[in-house]
Motif scaffolding. Sequence first.
Motif, short mmCIF file in Angstrom:
data_model
loop_
_atom_site.label_atom_id
_atom_site.label_comp_id
_atom_site.label_asym_id
_atom_site.label_seq_id
_atom_site.Cartn_x
_atom_site.Cartn_y
_atom_site.Cartn_z
N PRO A 1 3.05 -2.51 -6.80
CA PRO A 1 4.13 -3.38 -6.52
C PRO A 1 5.15 -2.70 -5.41
N ASP A 2 5.76 -3.53 -4.63
CA ASP A 2 6.21 -2.81 -3.66
C ASP A 2 7.62 -1.85 -4.27
N SER A 3 8.25 -2.26 -5.23
CA SER A 3 9.52 -1.46 -5.85
C SER A 3 8.88 -0.26 -6.31
N LEU A 4 7.69 -0.09 -6.84
CA LEU A 4 7.25 1.28 -7.28
C LEU A 4 6.83 2.13 -6.14
N ALA A 5 6.40 1.44 -5.28
CA ALA A 5 5.97 2.17 -3.78
C ALA A 5 7.21 2.93 -3.10
N ARG A 6 8.14 2.04 -3.29
CA ARG A 6 9.22 2.60 -2.33
C ARG A 6 10.22 3.38 -3.23
N SER A 7 9.95 3.29 -4.62
CA SER A 7 10.82 4.26 -5.54
C SER A 7 10.53 5.76 -5.62
N ARG A 8 9.36 5.94 -5.04
CA ARG A 8 8.83 7.45 -5.36
C ARG A 8 8.88 8.11 -4.08
N PRO A 9 9.79 9.35 -4.12
CA PRO A 9 9.90 10.19 -2.98
C PRO A 9 8.49 11.02 -2.33
N ASP A 10 7.89 10.89 -3.40
CA ASP A 10 6.32 11.59 -2.76
C ASP A 10 5.42 10.75 -2.27
N LEU A 11 5.66 9.37 -2.08
CA LEU A 11 4.82 8.22 -1.37
C LEU A 11 5.29 7.78 -0.23
N ALA B 1 0.84 -1.19 -0.07
CA ALA B 1 -0.01 0.07 -0.17
C ALA B 1 0.82 1.37 -0.15
N ALA B 2 0.46 2.53 -0.73
CA ALA B 2 1.23 3.66 -0.54
C ALA B 2 0.31 4.75 -0.39
N VAL B 3 0.71 5.72 0.21
CA VAL B 3 -0.08 6.73 0.71
C VAL B 3 0.64 8.26 0.46
N GLY B 4 -0.04 9.21 0.39
CA GLY B 4 0.72 10.49 0.27
C GLY B 4 1.50 10.78 1.70
N ARG B 5 2.37 11.79 1.62
CA ARG B 5 3.04 12.03 2.82
C ARG B 5 2.16 12.79 3.76
N PHE C 1 -10.73 4.83 -7.34
CA PHE C 1 -10.01 5.39 -8.48
C PHE C 1 -9.22 3.99 -9.19
N GLU C 2 -9.45 3.93 -10.48
CA GLU C 2 -9.05 2.90 -11.25
C GLU C 2 -8.13 3.46 -12.48
N ALA C 3 -7.22 2.67 -12.75
CA ALA C 3 -6.27 2.94 -13.88
C ALA C 3 -5.51 1.96 -14.34
N GLY C 4 -4.98 1.72 -15.58
CA GLY C 4 -4.19 0.74 -16.07
C GLY C 4 -2.73 0.91 -15.67
N ASP C 5 -2.18 2.29 -15.53
CA ASP C 5 -0.88 2.57 -15.49
C ASP C 5 -0.63 2.92 -13.88
N PRO C 6 0.18 1.74 -13.42
CA PRO C 6 0.71 1.91 -11.79
C PRO C 6 1.26 3.36 -11.57
N VAL C 7 2.04 4.11 -12.53
CA VAL C 7 2.48 5.16 -12.14
C VAL C 7 1.21 6.29 -11.89
N LEU C 8 0.46 6.24 -12.77
CA LEU C 8 -0.80 7.18 -12.40
C LEU C 8 -1.46 6.96 -11.03
N LEU C 9 -1.39 5.57 -10.75
CA LEU C 9 -1.95 5.19 -9.35
C LEU C 9 -1.36 5.78 -8.36
N ALA C 10 0.13 5.79 -8.58
CA ALA C 10 1.12 6.51 -7.29
C ALA C 10 0.88 7.91 -7.51
N GLN C 11 0.42 8.54 -8.56
CA GLN C 11 0.51 10.04 -8.48
C GLN C 11 -0.65 10.44 -7.79
#
Length: 295
Positions: free
Chosen positions: A241-251, A167-171, A219-229
């Motif tokens: 995916p855990d790697s994407l959640a941990r790669s973004r400084p804004d999450l 799971a990933a949330v904003g700061r 919210f649903e989207a096919g692009d995980p990067v959009l989900l992160a945004q």
Amino acid sequence: MELRQLEYFVAVVEAGGFTRAAERVRVAQPGISAQIRKLEREFGQPLLDRSARAVRLTEAGAAVLPYARAALVAVEDARLAVDELVGLVRGRVAVGTVTSHAVDLPSLLAAFHDAHPGVEMTLVEGSSDVLVERLRAGTLDAAIVSLGPNPPADLDALVVADEAIAAAVGRGHPLAGRSSVRLAELDGLPLISLPPGTGIRSHLDAACAAAGFAPAVAFEAGDPVLLAQLAARGLGVAILPDSLARSRPDLHPLAITSPALSGRLAFAWRATGPGSPAGRALLALARRTLEVVGG
């Protein structure tokens, strides 16, 4: 000695006579008889006993028959090998992929291009369910897809990544001060997720159903990067995916526990195999070079 002589000899044996053999190979019977006599002169021995009503092998003929068959098979295999090479040189390969940072697909495609520079390559991106249907339809030779709890039975696959689903949330989110969240705590929270039919969503839906609730996907989207945004803007809890959640400084990433969730990425193809020489060559390269996870 000529290949057609061996072909006619085998045809007469298998057909049981010159007349039926002539029909089988579409050559006049006198022509078959003449060629087999030339073959017998080559060996210095009669290969067929023509004295009886049905043509039979002589002892020499019985000894020659398996070698004649093997020679014909070898020639056919050689023709197929050349056809395969020509098809590969002039061929094309179509590959699909989900959005992922866990598989180095560019390196695989670059290695394939180096080995087969004449092959035209096409790469498309899409959701796992769409890519799976395109594999089944034959418009893709192979694809990197996310496997749900029940992988398609009509596909074969090499599992190349087995990654935690986080799971990933904003700061500024209330959960941002924690390192993990129990699955049951997601009940009622606005979730941001990939659409149904994708591997991660299949795992999420199955786990929530087992826990007795349905995920509240806002919210649903096919692009995980959009989900992160979207999550970074405070619009909910993204399931990534855990790697994407941990790669973004804004999450702020959160491990999902009780139970932990994980998803598998696989290099997949039709169980019957790719239909083109280029597709088969790509599959062979993938088998040699991709790091396979698990058994």
